[in-house]
Design a protein around this motif. Structure first.
Motif, PDB file in Angstrom:
ATOM      1  N   ALA A 142      -6.842 -13.215   6.065  1.00 19.48           N
ATOM      2  CA  ALA A 142      -6.580 -12.973   7.486  1.00 19.48           C
ATOM      3  C   ALA A 142      -5.179 -12.394   7.678  1.00 19.48           C
ATOM      4  N   HIS A 174      -4.833  -8.777   7.194  1.00 14.85           N
ATOM      5  CA  HIS A 174      -5.361  -7.914   8.249  1.00 14.85           C
ATOM      6  C   HIS A 174      -4.670  -8.126   9.592  1.00 14.85           C
ATOM      7  N   THR A 175      -3.569  -8.872   9.559  1.00 10.28           N
ATOM      8  CA  THR A 175      -2.803  -9.114  10.789  1.00 10.28           C
ATOM      9  C   THR A 175      -1.572  -8.205  10.814  1.00 10.28           C
ATOM     10  N   ASP A 191      -2.664  -3.711   7.884  1.00 12.05           N
ATOM     11  CA  ASP A 191      -2.978  -4.126   6.518  1.00 12.05           C
ATOM     12  C   ASP A 191      -2.192  -3.291   5.499  1.00 12.05           C
TER      13      ASP A 191
END
Ligand code: FAD
Lengths: 364, 393
Positions: A333, A336-337, A340
């Protein structure tokens, strides 16, 4: 350049480690949390009470007057403890208000955010769109006190528990920053339908504010990732020592111990990069190259360590009842915060002509 | 050497494509393509349609529904099935227990079990692994003691995939505890899951789903004639079975299907004024994976794993190793394409995030299993090193 923590920093680290330990979600028995978790309200008020929200902000706006280094140190411990909270998100919102907002706007919103009496998170992502610092499909119309927003932001992590959102929206061909109270939220989706909003500062200041705020968010998440990796590796090492197959501990198979050694290399490269980035951003919040390099290194280390931690555990690593998978899910996670690995590589690639060598030693 | 398909093989390919895309309901195939937890009803329905047309168990002996296809035809069949997103025949039935019963079972066992196995009237699950017998499968401890004409089974199996749907379990049990080597004294037993003393307990995985279970046996009585082949020969049959399992797990067609999906997802994800497919790093990654999948498919065609007379061809290890890696790489890429949308695992009712994007991360995490089960990638490398390269560790 000096990577050692002073006594105050060590005390902070130990206190946060203690706090995080007390709020670590169960990893065995009962209803084990998997996937993007619900915001842990009890952990959140402990974090607020300890003053961790204000670490990187000046005392004039209700902060603790420490720096990005202390924020990074605290976030590392939250990651190690597997706490599910809006820490990084709230830091982005705070920095957006701090940088984009007028003096009155800061006074109106920052102290409440930093002492935990309000929970403000950023709404940046738009459905069907790749990560971007600019807004496209959420638009702002009007000026001053009569701005309205239209469009959808999704996913907005922690929107369901937020009291306010800081929203990026397109005004003409520029992106501005807006504050919305009591947003219309459905799960992780926020819809605006001529929704009244407050414009934070001017359109001219918005791009730098967004960049600095996201950089601070990046520092918070890569630090959390560092904590997660720093916990997943010893768990794996311990497992190799205790799990027996073929009558011997797994640690008897050199192919596995060498891979643990590679994980250690990945971890230490990430640690150096995160510590450096904390200092670099404390010095210059707009050092986006440092933030991007951290995101790239931690993205790669996190994937490597997360995947290997599961693989070396075998089947047990796949289960919800075993923390190693939680760390891997969290690392995924985090990657992808706030952009990326690919996005940050692309941002770095765009400026290759601007310098000859990568420099980390800087004159004072 | 020939580059092109013969007219006969091309016609075969066309025939398969037409069958899979017209005879298996489209809504069922769409549900399968969407991913997430599989529906047992859909799997049953698909396998029965295939079996009806003689396409469920083509690699079994002809007598039991097999086809004398070439390796190439077998590959074309799988490729077309996966490309059309048809749920494949349940591996436990079609690739594992069926071939073992066909090769080593008595005539009576064949007649009793093979037709319902092909038709998924019996849903099988695999009871090999135990808490202390994973990679080291031969150290399994579940015991079976002969009392009159019944085996009495005690012990625990774990990681039993889809055991919650299963009617029967094929289990490795220890029948000769005093055998000189731990590989000896193991037998292959067929057990009705409804037998008194069988308990199934779910295990939750990191994607939140329930696909594996623990299975406990407490004084379970199993008729003696449900032992396959010879007593004490279970290890030989298990190796034969695992060789077949490895062949099945290079799902080239599925990988290609997912990669094609990835391309369309990238094209549909807006980035600036273009799409993610215009981003050099995304495009290069897709091109790289396409080249790697092509190399795998060509290798499948060239060396296609065989299981000959109870001995798995060690070359099948390449297919298991590379197949699982590529499958994982493609699912990683899809999570990357989803980007921020991958942070949302469960969509609300009025979500505007696409279903594939919300499923991207749980699917990526779930498929970390592919390099662990069916002989982990470390085990495959050991097979390649010792059986092919002659490097005894
Ligand atoms: C999702 C899932 C579904 C499964 N379904 C089934 C099923 O239906 N039926 C069934 O019977 N089993 C099933 N399995 C079990 C699977 O076959 C085992 O998990 C596998 O054999 C590995 O065993 P283990 O988990 O005990 O790991 P371990 O054997 O403890 O291995 C841990 C790690 O050490 C490595 N390792 C072990 N020994 C060596 C060695 N000698 N040299 C180098 N490396 C080594 C492994 O590769 C792994 O990385 C399933 C597993 C999973 C995760």
């Amino acid at each position: 350049m000096d990577f050692t923590f002073d006594d105050e920093q060590k005390a902070l680290r130990d206190a946060v480690r203690d706090l995080a330990g007390r709020h670590t979600p169960a990893s065995s028995g009962g209803d084990v949390p998997v996937g993007p978790g619900k915001h842990d309200a009890a952990a959140w008020s402990a974090i607020a009470d300890m003053g961790l929200l204000g670490l990187a902000f000046g005392e004039d706006v209700g902060g603790a007057g420490a720096s990005a280094v202390e924020l990074s140190l605290a976030a590392t411990e939250l990651g190690r403890g597997r706490l599910v909270t809006a820490y990084a998100d709230a830091m982005v919102a705070a920095e957006l208000i701090n940088r984009a907002g007028t003096a009155e706007q800061k006074a109106a919103f920052l102290p409440d955010l930093l002492d935990g009496s309000s929970l403000i998170v950023p709404a940046l992502a738009e459905p069907g769109r790749a990560w971007s610092l600019a807004a496209y499909d959420v638009t702002a119309e009007g000026e001053g006190d009569s701005v309205v927003l239209t469009g959808t932001k999704e996913p907005v992590p922690y929107a369901d528990v937020a009291t306010h959102l800081v929203v990026t929206a397109r005004a003409g061909d520029r992106t501005g920053v807006y504050l919305v109270a009591d947003p219309q939220v459905s799960g992780a989706r926020v819809h605006f339908d001529a929704t009244p909003a407050i414009q934070l500062g001017s359109l001219d200041d918005a791009p730098a504010a967004i960049e600095a705020a996201v950089n601070l968010g990046i520092l918070a998440v890569v630090s959390e990732a560092l904590g997660a990796m720093d916990a997943a590796l010893p768990m794996t090492v311990e497992y190799l020592k205790t799990r027996k197959q073929f009558g011997v501990p797994l640690a008897a198979f050199q192919t596995l111990t060498q891979r643990a050694a590679d994980m250690y290399v990945s971890l230490e490269l990430a640690r150096s990069t995160v510590l450096f980035t904390a200092m670099a951003l404390a010095d210059d919040p707009l050092d986006s190259a440092a933030a991007s390099r951290a995101k790239v290194q931690v993205g790669q280390s996190g994937r490597h360590i997360g995947q290997e931690a599961i693989q070396l555990h075998g089947g047990i690593g796949m289960t919800a009842e075993y923390a190693v998978g939680h760390y891997t899910a969290r690392l995924t996670a985090i990657e992808h915060t706030f952009g990326d690995t690919r996005w940050h590589l692309a941002r770095l690639s765009a400026s290759l002509r601007d310098y000859e060598q990568v420099e980390v030693l800087r004159p004072a | 050497m020939h580059l092109h398909l013969t007219a006969e093989d091309a016609a075969f390919q066309q025939q398969m494509r037409e069958f899979f895309t017209t005879q298996v309901p489209q809504d069922l195939r769409q549900r399968w393509a969407a991913g997430g937890e599989p529906s047992a009803d859909d799997m049953r329905q698909a396998q029965r349609i295939l079996n009806e047309a003689g396409l469920a168990v083509p690699h079994w002996p002809v007598e039991w529904g097999g086809k004398e296809w070439s390796q190439l035809q077998r590959h074309i069949y799988l490729q077309e099935m996966q490309d059309a997103s048809v749920p494949p025949p349940l591996a436990f039935n079609a690739n594992m227990v069926g071939p073992v019963i066909a090769a080593f079972g008595s005539q009576e066992l064949k007649e009793r079990f093979l037709p319902p196995t092909a038709n998924l009237d019996i849903w099988w699950c695999q009871g090999f692994s135990e808490p202390n017998a994973g990679s080291d499968l031969a150290s399994l401890r579940t015991s079976a003691v002969l009392e009159g004409d019944e085996w009495v089974v005690n012990g625990q199996k774990t990681w039993t995939t889809l055991g919650q749907h299963a009617d029967w379990i094929f289990a490795l049990v220890r029948t000769e505890p005093d055998a000189p080597k731990k590989q000896m004294g193991i037998s292959f037993l067929l057990i009705d899951m409804k037998s008194p003393g069988v308990t199934v307990r779910p295990i939750q995985l990191i994607d939140g789903g329930h696909e594996v279970n623990e299975v406990f046996f407490e004084n379970v009585r199993v008729p003696a004639d449900q032992l396959v082949g010879e007593r004490g020969q279970g290890w030989t049959y298990a190796k034969f079975l695992l060789g077949n399992e490895r062949v099945g797990v290079a799902p080239v067609g599925s990988i290609k299907r997912r990669l094609a999906d990835a391309k369309s997802y990238a094209a549909a994800t807006r980035d600036g004024n273009g799409s993610l497919l215009d981003q050099p790093l995304v495009a290069a990654r897709i091109a790289e994976l396409e080249s790697q999948v092509a190399a795998l498919e060509l290798t499948v065609l060239r060396v296609a794993g065989n299981s000959k007379e109870g001995k798995p061809d060690p070359v099948s290890s390449i297919l298991k190793l590379r197949g699982s890696q590529l499958q994982q790489d493609v699912l990683e890429l899809i999570a990357d394409i989803a980007g921020p949308a991958s942070l949302e695992w469960k969509r609300g009712d009025d979500s505007e995030t696409e279903a594939w994007a919300a499923l991207a991360t749980p699917t990526y995490l779930n498929f970390r299993k592919a390099s662990i089960y069916g002989g982990s990638n470390e085990v495959q490398r050991s097979v390649i090193a010792s059986a092919i390269l002659g490097l005894k560790g």
